[in-house]
Every structure is written in structure tokens, then in C-alpha cells.
Scaffold this motif. Structure first.
Motif, mmCIF file in Angstrom:
data_model
loop_
_atom_site.group_PDB
_atom_site.id
_atom_site.type_symbol
_atom_site.label_atom_id
_atom_site.label_comp_id
_atom_site.label_asym_id
_atom_site.label_seq_id
_atom_site.Cartn_x
_atom_site.Cartn_y
_atom_site.Cartn_z
ATOM 1 N N UNK A 74 48.355 49.878 14.642
ATOM 2 C CA UNK A 74 47.453 50.007 15.785
ATOM 3 C C UNK A 74 47.285 48.619 16.382
ATOM 4 N N UNK A 75 47.444 48.534 17.686
ATOM 5 C CA UNK A 75 47.148 47.278 18.358
ATOM 6 C C UNK A 75 45.945 47.522 19.247
ATOM 7 N N UNK A 76 45.207 46.491 19.519
ATOM 8 C CA UNK A 76 44.001 46.623 20.324
ATOM 9 C C UNK A 76 44.269 46.072 21.710
ATOM 10 N N UNK A 77 43.922 46.835 22.696
ATOM 11 C CA UNK A 77 44.112 46.436 24.084
ATOM 12 C C UNK A 77 42.738 46.337 24.715
ATOM 13 N N UNK A 78 42.323 45.151 25.081
ATOM 14 C CA UNK A 78 41.024 44.935 25.687
ATOM 15 C C UNK A 78 41.214 44.424 27.107
ATOM 16 N N UNK A 79 40.574 45.072 28.035
ATOM 17 C CA UNK A 79 40.434 44.517 29.374
ATOM 18 C C UNK A 79 39.010 44.781 29.807
ATOM 19 N N UNK A 130 50.593 48.702 29.905
ATOM 20 C CA UNK A 130 49.843 48.806 31.151
ATOM 21 C C UNK A 130 49.821 47.513 31.953
ATOM 22 N N UNK A 131 50.597 46.539 31.539
ATOM 23 C CA UNK A 131 50.590 45.239 32.196
ATOM 24 C C UNK A 131 50.832 45.357 33.702
ATOM 25 N N UNK A 132 51.765 46.212 34.105
ATOM 26 C CA UNK A 132 52.089 46.345 35.533
ATOM 27 C C UNK A 132 50.927 46.914 36.339
ATOM 28 N N UNK A 133 50.006 47.604 35.696
ATOM 29 C CA UNK A 133 48.864 48.192 36.399
ATOM 30 C C UNK A 133 47.749 47.177 36.660
ATOM 31 N N UNK A 134 47.705 46.104 35.888
ATOM 32 C CA UNK A 134 46.604 45.150 36.014
ATOM 33 C C UNK A 134 46.444 44.579 37.417
ATOM 34 N N UNK A 135 47.510 44.241 38.145
ATOM 35 C CA UNK A 135 47.329 43.709 39.496
ATOM 36 C C UNK A 135 46.725 44.715 40.488
ATOM 37 N N UNK A 136 46.662 45.987 40.124
ATOM 38 C CA UNK A 136 46.084 47.007 41.011
ATOM 39 C C UNK A 136 44.581 47.173 40.816
ATOM 40 N N UNK A 137 44.014 46.471 39.847
ATOM 41 C CA UNK A 137 42.567 46.556 39.641
ATOM 42 C C UNK A 137 41.873 45.901 40.816
ATOM 43 N N UNK A 138 40.955 46.639 41.430
ATOM 44 C CA UNK A 138 40.225 46.104 42.583
ATOM 45 C C UNK A 138 38.743 45.895 42.295
ATOM 46 N N UNK A 139 38.280 46.399 41.186
ATOM 47 C CA UNK A 139 36.867 46.236 40.822
ATOM 48 C C UNK A 139 36.607 44.802 40.393
#
Length: 93
Positions: A3-8, A28-37
Motif C-alpha cells: 500500500x502506498x499513501x497518496x496525499x494531496x 493521478x499526476x497528470x490530473x494535478x494541473x487541472x486542480x482549480x480549487x
């Protein structure tokens, strides 16, 4: 399996996200630039699980995000509660 832990400090469109992911989970690395919050990442300076460098790498991928490194380790919210609370209050103001 491992199990790896992914924290954002923000997940896409929903706010705070913390998840335990299996080793073969989607990257999910490619999704991070789409965060707008507005996104605040908080790291403990001595954290060996999610190091300040890992958090800096995440912050670099999230537009407009802010990284704050506090004294302490993985539980810096308990180890530096006053600084943690002040950081969170400032961000949420």
C-alpha cells in the motif's frame, strides 16, 4: 499487496483528498494541473513518509498552490498545533 499513501491537499473539484491506494492504482499526476480549487499543502520538516520535497513536487504541479513546511514530522498538526492552526486559518480567511 503493498500500500502506498497518496496525499494531496485538494482533489479535483472536491476539496481535501486523502486516500490509501494499492501499488497498482492509477497514477493521478497528470490530473494535478487541472486542480482549480485553492490548495494548501502542509508538510512537516522532518516527515519521512511525505517529505517536504515530495510535497514541493506536488505543489509545483498544482497551479497556484501554496506549500507550508512546519516544524515536526508526519503529525505536524499535533507537534506544532499553534503554527498549524494559524496557517490553516490564514488560508481559509
Amino acid at each position: 499487496g503493498n500500500i502506498r499513501t497518496f496525499f494531496v491537499a485538494a482533489s479535483i473539484g472536491t476539496g481535501i483528498g486523502i486516500a490509501l491506494l494499492p501499488e497498482d492504482a492509477a497514477d493521478l499526476t497528470e490530473a494535478l494541473p487541472r486542480i482549480t480549487a485553492p490548495t494548501l499543502l502542509i508538510a512537516g520538516e522532518s516527515d519521512i513518509a511525505t517529505t517536504p520535497q515530495v510535497m514541493a513536487d506536488l505543489s509545483a504541479l498544482i497551479p497556484g498552490s501554496e506549500l507550508v513546511v512546519l516544524p515536526g514530522a508526519h503529525l505536524c498538526n499535533y507537534q506544532s498545533p499553534d503554527l498549524f492552526d494559524a496557517t490553516l486559518r490564514r488560508f481559509l480567511a
